[in-house]
Design a protein around this motif. Structure first.
Motif, PDB file in Angstrom:
ATOM      1  N   MET A  16       0.843  -1.121   0.120  1.00  0.00           N
ATOM      2  CA  MET A  16       0.084  -0.098  -0.175  1.00  0.00           C
ATOM      3  C   MET A  16       0.879   1.221   0.109  1.00  0.00           C
ATOM      4  O   MET A  16       1.867   1.199   0.792  1.00  0.00           O
ATOM      5  CB  MET A  16      -0.929   0.077   1.182  1.00  0.00           C
ATOM      6  CG  MET A  16      -2.105  -0.895   1.178  1.00  0.00           C
ATOM      7  SD  MET A  16      -3.594  -0.418   0.207  1.00  0.00           S
ATOM      8  CE  MET A  16      -4.076   1.032   1.104  1.00  0.00           C
ATOM      9  N   LYS A  17       0.489   2.126  -0.925  1.00  0.00           N
ATOM     10  CA  LYS A  17       1.229   3.405  -1.045  1.00  0.00           C
ATOM     11  C   LYS A  17       0.794   4.480   0.321  1.00  0.00           C
ATOM     12  O   LYS A  17       1.743   4.897   0.730  1.00  0.00           O
ATOM     13  CB  LYS A  17       1.000   4.228  -2.073  1.00  0.00           C
ATOM     14  CG  LYS A  17       1.576   3.494  -3.430  1.00  0.00           C
ATOM     15  CD  LYS A  17       1.315   4.193  -4.822  1.00  0.00           C
ATOM     16  CE  LYS A  17       1.599   3.636  -6.018  1.00  0.00           C
ATOM     17  NZ  LYS A  17       1.182   4.173  -7.244  1.00  0.00           N
ATOM     18  N   GLU A  18      -0.313   4.223   0.684  1.00  0.00           N
ATOM     19  CA  GLU A  18      -0.609   4.938   1.940  1.00  0.00           C
ATOM     20  C   GLU A  18      -0.560   4.463   3.189  1.00  0.00           C
ATOM     21  O   GLU A  18      -0.172   3.041   3.434  1.00  0.00           O
ATOM     22  CB  GLU A  18      -2.343   5.239   1.739  1.00  0.00           C
ATOM     23  CG  GLU A  18      -2.625   6.160   0.694  1.00  0.00           C
ATOM     24  CD  GLU A  18      -4.221   6.267   0.536  1.00  0.00           C
ATOM     25  OE1 GLU A  18      -4.635   7.294   0.439  1.00  0.00           O
ATOM     26  OE2 GLU A  18      -4.898   5.246   0.331  1.00  0.00           O
ATOM     27  N   SER A  19      -0.057   5.290   4.229  1.00  0.00           N
ATOM     28  CA  SER A  19       0.167   4.566   5.573  1.00  0.00           C
ATOM     29  C   SER A  19      -0.611   3.862   6.131  1.00  0.00           C
ATOM     30  O   SER A  19      -2.106   3.997   5.905  1.00  0.00           O
ATOM     31  CB  SER A  19       0.613   5.868   6.302  1.00  0.00           C
ATOM     32  OG  SER A  19       0.876   5.568   7.508  1.00  0.00           O
ATOM     33  N   HIS A  41      -1.318   4.213   9.181  1.00  0.00           N
ATOM     34  CA  HIS A  41      -1.846   4.989  10.061  1.00  0.00           C
ATOM     35  C   HIS A  41      -3.005   5.529   9.589  1.00  0.00           C
ATOM     36  O   HIS A  41      -3.828   6.261  10.557  1.00  0.00           O
ATOM     37  CB  HIS A  41      -0.911   5.862  10.637  1.00  0.00           C
ATOM     38  CG  HIS A  41       0.209   5.055  11.342  1.00  0.00           C
ATOM     39  ND1 HIS A  41       0.074   4.517  12.639  1.00  0.00           N
ATOM     40  CD2 HIS A  41       1.394   4.502  10.705  1.00  0.00           C
ATOM     41  CE1 HIS A  41       1.459   3.896  12.808  1.00  0.00           C
ATOM     42  NE2 HIS A  41       2.111   4.010  11.836  1.00  0.00           N
ATOM     43  N   LYS A  42      -3.287   5.634   8.428  1.00  0.00           N
ATOM     44  CA  LYS A  42      -4.438   6.245   7.840  1.00  0.00           C
ATOM     45  C   LYS A  42      -5.852   5.620   8.193  1.00  0.00           C
ATOM     46  O   LYS A  42      -6.823   6.081   8.291  1.00  0.00           O
ATOM     47  CB  LYS A  42      -4.310   6.416   6.288  1.00  0.00           C
ATOM     48  CG  LYS A  42      -5.776   7.098   5.630  1.00  0.00           C
ATOM     49  CD  LYS A  42      -5.490   7.274   4.125  1.00  0.00           C
ATOM     50  CE  LYS A  42      -6.562   7.804   3.581  1.00  0.00           C
ATOM     51  NZ  LYS A  42      -6.422   8.341   1.928  1.00  0.00           N
ATOM     52  N   TYR A  43      -5.446   4.250   7.988  1.00  0.00           N
ATOM     53  CA  TYR A  43      -6.629   3.371   8.236  1.00  0.00           C
ATOM     54  C   TYR A  43      -6.830   2.726   9.510  1.00  0.00           C
ATOM     55  O   TYR A  43      -7.827   2.186   9.749  1.00  0.00           O
ATOM     56  CB  TYR A  43      -6.640   2.344   7.384  1.00  0.00           C
ATOM     57  CG  TYR A  43      -6.772   2.760   5.701  1.00  0.00           C
ATOM     58  CD1 TYR A  43      -7.873   3.565   5.344  1.00  0.00           C
ATOM     59  CD2 TYR A  43      -5.608   2.867   4.936  1.00  0.00           C
ATOM     60  CE1 TYR A  43      -7.898   4.044   4.060  1.00  0.00           C
ATOM     61  CE2 TYR A  43      -5.681   3.361   3.532  1.00  0.00           C
ATOM     62  CZ  TYR A  43      -6.799   3.825   3.080  1.00  0.00           C
ATOM     63  OH  TYR A  43      -6.737   4.547   1.975  1.00  0.00           O
ATOM     64  N   LYS A  78      -9.301  -5.438   3.951  1.00  0.00           N
ATOM     65  CA  LYS A  78      -9.235  -4.549   2.972  1.00  0.00           C
ATOM     66  C   LYS A  78     -10.593  -4.770   2.257  1.00  0.00           C
ATOM     67  O   LYS A  78     -11.543  -3.997   1.767  1.00  0.00           O
ATOM     68  CB  LYS A  78      -8.183  -4.466   1.949  1.00  0.00           C
ATOM     69  CG  LYS A  78      -8.302  -3.341   0.850  1.00  0.00           C
ATOM     70  CD  LYS A  78      -6.812  -3.334   0.206  1.00  0.00           C
ATOM     71  CE  LYS A  78      -6.903  -1.931  -0.637  1.00  0.00           C
ATOM     72  NZ  LYS A  78      -7.572  -2.474  -1.852  1.00  0.00           N
ATOM     73  N   ALA A  98     -10.528   5.236   6.986  1.00  0.00           N
ATOM     74  CA  ALA A  98      -9.777   6.523   7.285  1.00  0.00           C
ATOM     75  C   ALA A  98     -10.777   7.372   8.270  1.00  0.00           C
ATOM     76  O   ALA A  98      -9.926   8.150   9.041  1.00  0.00           O
ATOM     77  CB  ALA A  98      -9.571   7.244   6.083  1.00  0.00           C
ATOM     78  N   TRP A 102       2.437  -4.760   5.062  1.00  0.00           N
ATOM     79  CA  TRP A 102       1.699  -3.612   4.468  1.00  0.00           C
ATOM     80  C   TRP A 102       2.426  -3.030   3.134  1.00  0.00           C
ATOM     81  O   TRP A 102       1.514  -2.789   2.144  1.00  0.00           O
ATOM     82  CB  TRP A 102       1.755  -2.599   5.573  1.00  0.00           C
ATOM     83  CG  TRP A 102       0.999  -1.417   5.229  1.00  0.00           C
ATOM     84  CD1 TRP A 102       1.180  -0.108   4.548  1.00  0.00           C
ATOM     85  CD2 TRP A 102      -0.618  -1.212   5.254  1.00  0.00           C
ATOM     86  NE1 TRP A 102      -0.094   0.650   4.126  1.00  0.00           N
ATOM     87  CE2 TRP A 102      -0.780  -0.127   4.738  1.00  0.00           C
ATOM     88  CE3 TRP A 102      -1.434  -2.225   6.029  1.00  0.00           C
ATOM     89  CZ2 TRP A 102      -2.364   0.287   4.623  1.00  0.00           C
ATOM     90  CZ3 TRP A 102      -2.868  -1.707   5.962  1.00  0.00           C
ATOM     91  CH2 TRP A 102      -3.265  -0.458   5.452  1.00  0.00           C
ATOM     92  N   ASP A 117      -2.744  -1.792  -3.644  1.00  0.00           N
ATOM     93  CA  ASP A 117      -3.580  -0.795  -3.792  1.00  0.00           C
ATOM     94  C   ASP A 117      -4.796  -1.021  -3.892  1.00  0.00           C
ATOM     95  O   ASP A 117      -4.852  -1.650  -4.956  1.00  0.00           O
ATOM     96  CB  ASP A 117      -2.833   0.483  -4.245  1.00  0.00           C
ATOM     97  CG  ASP A 117      -1.672   0.973  -3.633  1.00  0.00           C
ATOM     98  OD1 ASP A 117      -1.723   1.530  -2.292  1.00  0.00           O
ATOM     99  OD2 ASP A 117      -0.440   0.996  -4.126  1.00  0.00           O
TER     100      ASP A 117
END
Length: 300
Positions: free
Chosen positions: A1-4, A6-8, A255, A262, A295, A300
């Motif tokens: 995943m490109k996003e952290s 901690h976002k989710y 997921k 978020a 992770w 993505d």
């Protein structure tokens, strides 16, 4: 995943597992974890000393960590059973859970988590009714404070031998609870899936409407091997069931099933402890590496 991650998720750890009290000072442990910005949440448990509890509250208040409260040690350490078919025994278990709600509120937690007690096949239905009674009473008390109650799903025949799970039975219990208590949920732990002979996909899909809290960890389920049972050894422990591939599978299922939120992220806590003379801080770093690798491999 490109996003952290901690976002989710609010990534947390379980204080008394990461730093077992026999080897680590409570306040030093809380400070160490609070100073590590990898963590967004911290799960604490009963603190019997008033002065120590007040000091812990002060550290937690400074931290901007989401505080969670695990009442499991109040039961496991005392032999109290919330599904005791003896009514006096059940009431004692209920009383300590009510006290847990008060302590959780004081420490800044929004609810408590606990586990069901041991059971016998010949009295399983009676035990189930007793557990419903206890949990409904605790939920009712917690609701007056705007708090939640969670039952953690454990093995039913291997180590803790708790009444709840496996997953289908946990779903039945949660459905019964939700008919009267909307502040009730289930806590599921990756480290328990091997001990209930289930997979991430099966557990998450079966319990999807009721899950409110997540744990990750490891287990050894090969009889005769070191750390057999519900001992939460580190990732990479000899003969263990979970490592980076299983953690990746867990993330994939979460997921797919819509748990990446978020706006209102679920707490996702590490439940991993040092085995023998292992160092708790190294084991924390080990677990963070496993999380980061899984992770990074997640599509993505």
């Amino acid at each position: 995943m490109k996003e952290s991650i901690h976002k989710y998720f609010r990534v947390g750890t379980i204080q008394w597992m990461s730093h077992p009290p026999v080897s680590y000072d409570l306040l030093d442990s809380i400070k160490t974890i609070a100073c590590d910005d990898f963590f967004d949440a911290l799960e604490v448990t009963q603190i019997k000393d008033d002065t120590l509890r007040a000091a812990a509250k002060n550290l937690l208040a400074q931290s901007h960590l989401k505080v969670c409260y695990g009442a499991q040690p109040r039961l496991l350490g005392t032999g109290l059973n919330p599904n005791d078919i003896d009514e006096e025994g059940r009431k004692k278990a209920e009383a300590t859970l009510m006290e847990a709600v008060d302590e959780a509120e004081y420490l800044g937690a929004g609810g408590i988590a606990f586990l069901a007690g041991k059971w016998k096949p010949e009295t399983k239905e009676q035990a189930y009714a007793q557990l419903l009674k206890t949990t409904r009473n605790v939920c009712g008390y917690a609701k007056t404070k705007g708090m939640t109650v969670e039952t953690e799903v454990f093995d039913y025949d291997m180590d803790k031998a708790a009444l709840i799970g496996p997953a289908p039975y946990a779903a039945q219990f949660a459905a019964d609870m939700r008919t009267t208590c909307n502040n009730f949920g289930l806590l599921v732990d990756l480290s328990h899936f091997p001990t209930t002979y289930e997979t991430s996909k099966f557990v998450i899909r079966t319990l999807r409407p009721y899950i409110t809290h997540l744990h990750i960890g490891n287990a050894v389920v090969k009889e005769g091997c070191e750390a057999y049972g519900d001992m939460h050894p580190r990732f990479g422990f000899p003969n263990s069931a979970n490592d980076t591939p299983e953690l990746l599978d867990f993330f994939r299922v979460l997921k797919e099933e819509g748990f990446f939120d978020a706006e209102n992220p679920y707490v996702l806590s590490l439940e991993v402890k040092p085995w023998g003379k292992e160092d708790g801080d190294i084991i924390l770093a080990n677990t963070k590496r496993a999380i980061n690798r899984a992770w990074a491999l997640l599509e993505d």
